[in-house]
Design a protein around this motif. Structure first.
Motif, PDB file in Angstrom:
ATOM      1  N   ASN A  74      -2.043   8.471  31.209  1.00 28.38           N
ATOM      2  CA  ASN A  74      -3.411   8.029  30.982  1.00 28.38           C
ATOM      3  C   ASN A  74      -4.274   7.953  32.247  1.00 28.38           C
ATOM      4  N   HIS A 117      -5.998  12.599  23.054  1.00 30.64           N
ATOM      5  CA  HIS A 117      -5.093  11.448  23.011  1.00 30.64           C
ATOM      6  C   HIS A 117      -5.619  10.216  23.735  1.00 30.64           C
ATOM      7  N   ASN A 155      -0.462   9.834  14.319  1.00 30.71           N
ATOM      8  CA  ASN A 155       0.841  10.135  14.923  1.00 30.71           C
ATOM      9  C   ASN A 155       1.990   9.713  14.017  1.00 30.71           C
ATOM     10  N   GLU A 188      -6.120   1.842  23.055  1.00 27.10           N
ATOM     11  CA  GLU A 188      -4.852   2.556  22.793  1.00 27.10           C
ATOM     12  C   GLU A 188      -5.116   3.527  21.650  1.00 27.10           C
ATOM     13  N   SER A 192      -3.334   5.516  19.818  1.00 23.08           N
ATOM     14  CA  SER A 192      -2.494   5.286  18.647  1.00 23.08           C
ATOM     15  C   SER A 192      -1.367   4.315  18.975  1.00 23.08           C
ATOM     16  N   GLY A 193      -0.560   4.711  19.973  1.00 20.29           N
ATOM     17  CA  GLY A 193       0.707   4.030  20.173  1.00 20.29           C
ATOM     18  C   GLY A 193       1.690   4.662  19.204  1.00 20.29           C
TER      19      GLY A 193
HETATM   20  C1  NTF Z   1      -1.384   8.661  24.737  1.00 19.07           C
HETATM   21  N1  NTF Z   1      -2.314   9.374  25.590  1.00 19.07           N
HETATM   22  C2  NTF Z   1      -2.080   7.429  24.154  1.00 19.07           C
HETATM   23  O1  NTF Z   1      -2.402   6.532  25.197  1.00 19.07           O
HETATM   24  C3  NTF Z   1      -1.193   6.739  23.108  1.00 19.07           C
HETATM   25  O2  NTF Z   1      -1.905   5.703  22.488  1.00 19.07           O
HETATM   26  C4  NTF Z   1      -0.750   7.750  22.065  1.00 19.07           C
HETATM   27  O3  NTF Z   1       0.158   7.162  21.169  1.00 19.07           O
HETATM   28  C5  NTF Z   1      -0.086   8.937  22.748  1.00 19.07           C
HETATM   29  O4  NTF Z   1      -0.988   9.533  23.679  1.00 19.07           O
HETATM   30  C6  NTF Z   1       0.321  10.003  21.752  1.00 19.07           C
HETATM   31  O5  NTF Z   1      -0.761  10.393  20.987  1.00 19.07           O
HETATM   32  C7  NTF Z   1      -1.980   9.897  26.771  1.00 19.07           C
HETATM   33  O6  NTF Z   1      -0.897   9.768  27.266  1.00 19.07           O
HETATM   34  C8  NTF Z   1      -3.045  10.657  27.505  1.00 19.07           C
HETATM   35  F1  NTF Z   1      -2.528  11.593  28.259  1.00 19.07           F
HETATM   36  F2  NTF Z   1      -3.907  11.229  26.672  1.00 19.07           F
HETATM   37  F3  NTF Z   1      -3.716   9.842  28.252  1.00 19.07           F
END
Ligand code: NTF
Length: 834
Positions: free
Chosen positions: A287, A372, A480, A672, A674-675
């Motif tokens: 992230n 995401h 997800n 967030e 999804s998580g």
């Molecule tokens: C992550 N995104 C999200 O922070 C989560 O909430 C989610 O469950 C997962 O993706 C899967 O969809 C990332 O890691 C990124 F790279 F987009 F920041």
């Protein structure tokens, strides 16, 4: 040129198509063969490491046979395939997963048992394939698992990092990173393909084609080779085996013979070192985008090799390029693989001679894009000068994509200059930047978020204008999901057996809707007791794991309260540890008799912080400092324990998740996307304490709000609170103030260390709204405790939750993608008639 045989293939075909016998003697024979012929050991010199390797190689033989059958069949029928492009695949271990998929666990247990090994110990010899950071990478792994299990023709594409996610050690309470040299010992789960190697160019200059406006010749002598490694993905209860094709930078072509001959031995291999670096390490950011040039080069190597490979496979069909979208769907897992869009355009125009319009039509019908995150610090942008230097042709193509897009919009909304500025793929900053999310959006026919709330938010924020321009239908939601194979059947054998008993067989593993039948068992006292015994056994297993990894002894009869995920401010581990401090304070105020009455609790944390993320690392230090004080306080004893489990990984998660009573998913509402661990915890009979965010919301809708403890402000309120806090000091309630005071009185060591964490709230605008949510968080904790005291009610919640989790199988997600985005169908190889 290799020669082809003069007779047809029937002589060999029957052998390759008849399944290797599954009896114990055949397996034993194969294990011993690998032990002696692959690893040069004798039965007298076998150890657990080689028992694992020999067993794994013998399992791999079966997977590779099925791999061949699957791909031969899909080629033969001309099946459309989906290609899931992801810079991350957080696979974890494969051995146990493969044994379960093939239905050979008992047989291998017997074979290994016959020489005195326990299968569990042999399974523990395997190292995780940790080619990802967190949720995004693990989602990619669950998705290829679901494709294989549901018989969809689909491949993952990724990079074969030599060093995966770093290993985390905790020294003096601080995180210390060590390299993850996961390829130091042989990796049975990859198959090298030196014959599948593509050249990938960087830098250089362009020569315009005198006969065509859009065609260029790109000349450069900086060329790397990307070589394929295939990772088979076992399908559970089906012959189909999926594939993840990972690229590695190949080095030997860069050997400089001239330098070698002139005696410059080190110089001769200089090129090799440079080439290797491209696929050496996984960037450890979750992230966050750190914008390093090396990362851009990784991304391009990945995209170029993948596009060349997909086109090479397509050309074998002899169909016209305009039909590429009928045979291939490409999913972009976040923006990281977005250079695939200009790369496909480049190949179609410069190499294949298509017109711009033809190429653009093919490209946009082939790609789809998953977003995401909406965190600003995670948004990928590349400075135009950097892109122009490294990939001059792609920069040109991106300019043209943008130009034609803006021209269209100008026609649609004449004179709206502000709109053009807002949606331009090129941000007019200094230097200019390429906004990869916009490029991915414009280059795709579908864009999706990963949970209902998230998909709504992106339509109202980053893609708001795009919805207006390109229409509502392009922007969809795909909530997800997680694989029930790994996240129930494999990690929670006792509960899985109970579900199997209720369903009548193990078919729920590939059809999670069947767990609904658990609801019929709610009144069955005996079943409820066995359900709880399974949970208890999982807690004991985790208590054991905590003891070996941290030396801390915890009672398996306490409430296990778990927060495991990447350490990030928006995930608010800090809020959790503040509440632990407050609880500690309350316990200290009580008489021993009063403390007796409390529900004993073990608060468990695990997670890695990106190596450059200072605040996150201080949070880890604070957790460990609190743990040290609380755990050694004899007055407190088992009423409160605090544990930080080091080196969180897929394999650690498989022990931790099945053992939760409560798990925390407490991100600031709207942050967030999804998580997915929330889904895993509930699927394993745990209860969520969480905010109204991400997939928590849909989980609540499915399992019933009585089964989930919600608290905190709502997503639509966040902006107002943030606005207020920009101009006003936060007002911490007395509980939060108590936690601050205890830290500042040096209760947990030098207060100076932690003052910046408090300052981020009190002086930094409290961006993640800890002061806003803390009172309701504490109330929610009280509600949890009350509910936990009522054992019967708690068990009911646990069973009911699992029974209603069908929606969160990644099989459901993949089916939705297949039907609504990729337009592909299941092609079970059993009916192949080869
Ligand atoms: C992550 N995104 C999200 O922070 C989560 O909430 C989610 O469950 C997962 O993706 C899967 O969809 C990332 O890691 C990124 F790279 F987009 F920041």
């Amino acid at each position: 040129q290799p020669k082809t045989p003069s007779k047809d293939d029937s002589e060999f075909r029957d052998y390759s198509h008849s399944e290797i016998s599954r009896d114990v003697a055949t397996i034993k024979n194969s294990v011993v063969m690998h032990l002696t012929a692959t690893f040069l050991r004798t039965p007298a010199s076998i150890d657990s490491a080689h028992a694992y390797l020999a067993s794994a190689f013998s399992v791999r033989d079966r997977l590779l046979q099925r791999w061949n059958l699957t791909n031969e069949y899909h080629d033969k029928i001309g099946a459309k395939r989906v290609y899931y492009m992801s810079l991350e695949f957080l696979i974890g271990r494969t051995f146990d997963n493969a044994l379960l998929a093939l239905g050979l666990r008992q047989e291998y247990s017997k074979v290994l048992g016959d020489v005195g090994f326990c299968l569990e110990d042999i399974i523990d010899e395997e190292r995780d394939a940790a080619l990802g950071n967190g949720g995004l990478g693990r989602l990619a792994a669950c998705y290829v698992d679901s494709m294989a299990c549901s018989n969809y023709p689909g491949w993952g594409y990724g990079l074969r990092y030599k060093y995966g996610m770093f290993q985390q050690q905790i020294l003096n309470g601080y995180q210390v990173e060590a390299p993850d040299c996961w390829l130091d010992s042989p990796n049975p789960w990859e198959f090298p393909r030196p014959d599948v190697t593509y050249p990938v160019k960087f830098y250089g200059h362009l020569v315009r084609d005198p006969h065509s406006e859009h065609r260029f010749k790109w000349e450069s002598n900086v060329v790397y080779d990307a070589m394929a490694f295939d990772v088979p993905v076992p399908g559970y209860g089906t012959t189909n085996v999926g594939n993840i094709r990972l690229w590695s930078c190949k080095t030997n072509t860069l050997f400089d013979l001239n330098k070698f001959n002139s005696g410059d031995y080190q110089g001769a291999t200089g090129g090799q070192v440079a080439a290797q670096i491209l696929t050496d390490v996984l960037y450890p950011n979750d992230n966050t985008n750190d914008g390093k040039e090396l990362r851009l080069r990784q991304e391009y190597l990945f995209c170029s090799a993948t596009m060349q490979d997909i086109l090479a496979r397509f050309r074998k069909t002899n169909r016209p390029l305009s039909e590429l979208p009928d045979l291939a769907a490409i999913q972009l897992n976040d923006t990281h693989p977005t250079l695939g869009v200009p790369e496909l355009m480049r190949i179609l125009i410069d190499d294949e001679g298509l017109s711009w319009d033809e190429a653009w039509d093919i490209t946009t019908r082939t790609f789809a894009f998953t977003n995401h995150t909406i965190l600003p610090e995670a948004m990928e942008k590349w400075p135009v000068p950097m892109l122009d230097k490294i990939l001059p042709r792609h920069m040109g193509i991106i300019y043209d994509i943008n130009l034609f897009f803006l021209q269209k919009v100008e026609k649609q909304f004449p004179g709206d200059r502000e709109l053009l500025n807002k949606i331009s793929i090129i941000e007019e900053s200094n230097p200019q930047q390429v906004r990869m999310a916009f490029l991915a959006c414009v280059g795709s026919h579908k864009v999706n978020g990963v949970a209902a709330i998230h998909s709504d938010i992106i339509k109202q924020t980053i893609f708001k204008d795009f919805v207006r321009i390109q229409g509502e239908d392009k922007f969809i939601n795909k909530t997800n999901g997680v694989s029930p194979r790994r996240w129930m059947n494999e990690c929670n054998p006792d509960m899985s057996d109970l579900i199997t008993e209720v369903v009548g067989d193990r078919s729920w593993v590939n059809d999670l809707t069947k767990v609904k039948q658990l609801e019929g068992k709610l009144e069955d006292v005996n079943f409820r007791e066995r359900w709880w015994a399974a949970k208890q056994k999982n807690k004991e297993r985790l208590a054991e794991y905590i003891l070996t990894t941290t030396g801390i002894k915890v009672s398996a009869h306490a409430l296990f309260d778990i927060q495991v995920k990447r350490i990030h401010e928006y995930k608010r581990q800090l809020m959790n540890i503040f509440s632990v401090i407050y609880r500690y304070h309350l316990l200290k105020q009580m008489s021993p008799e009063q403390r007796e009455q409390e529900v004993p609790r073990v608060v468990i944390f695990a997670g890695k912080a990106a190596s450059g993320y200072w605040v996150a690392k201080q949070v880890i230090k604070l957790i460990n400092s609190v743990a040290e004080v609380v755990n050694s306080d004899e007055e407190i004893g088992d009423v409160l324990k605090v544990v930080f489990i080091p080196d969180y990984s897929v394999t650690a998660a498989e022990v931790i998740i099945p053992a939760s009573d409560i798990s925390q998913h407490i991100s600031t509402a709207g942050t967030e996307a999804s998580g997915t661990s929330n889904m895993k915890f509930v699927l394993n009979g745990g209860i969520i304490l969480g905010t109204v965010d991400g997939a928590n919301i849909e989980i609540g809708e499915e399992i019933g709000e009585e089964q989930i403890f919600f608290f905190g402000c709502l997503a639509h309120e966040v902006e107002d609170f943030r606005h207020y806090l920009r101009f006003n000091q936060p007002k911490p309630d007395s509980a939060l103030q108590t936690a601050f005071d205890m830290i500042q009185r040096n209760t947990f060591g030098d207060a100076q260390l932690f003052q910046p964490l408090i300052d981020a709230i009190m002086r930094g605008g409290d961006v993640y709204l800890l002061s806003v949510d803390f009172p309701s968080y504490i109330e929610a904790h009280k509600a949890v405790e009350e509910a936990y005291r009522n054992h019967d009610e708690w068990v009911t919640k646990s069973i009911l939750s699992v029974a209603r989790m069908a929606k969160f199988s990644s099989d459901r997600s993949i089916q939705e993608y297949a039907e609504e985005v990729w337009n592909i169908e299941p092609q079970p190889v059993l009916n192949c008639g080869l």
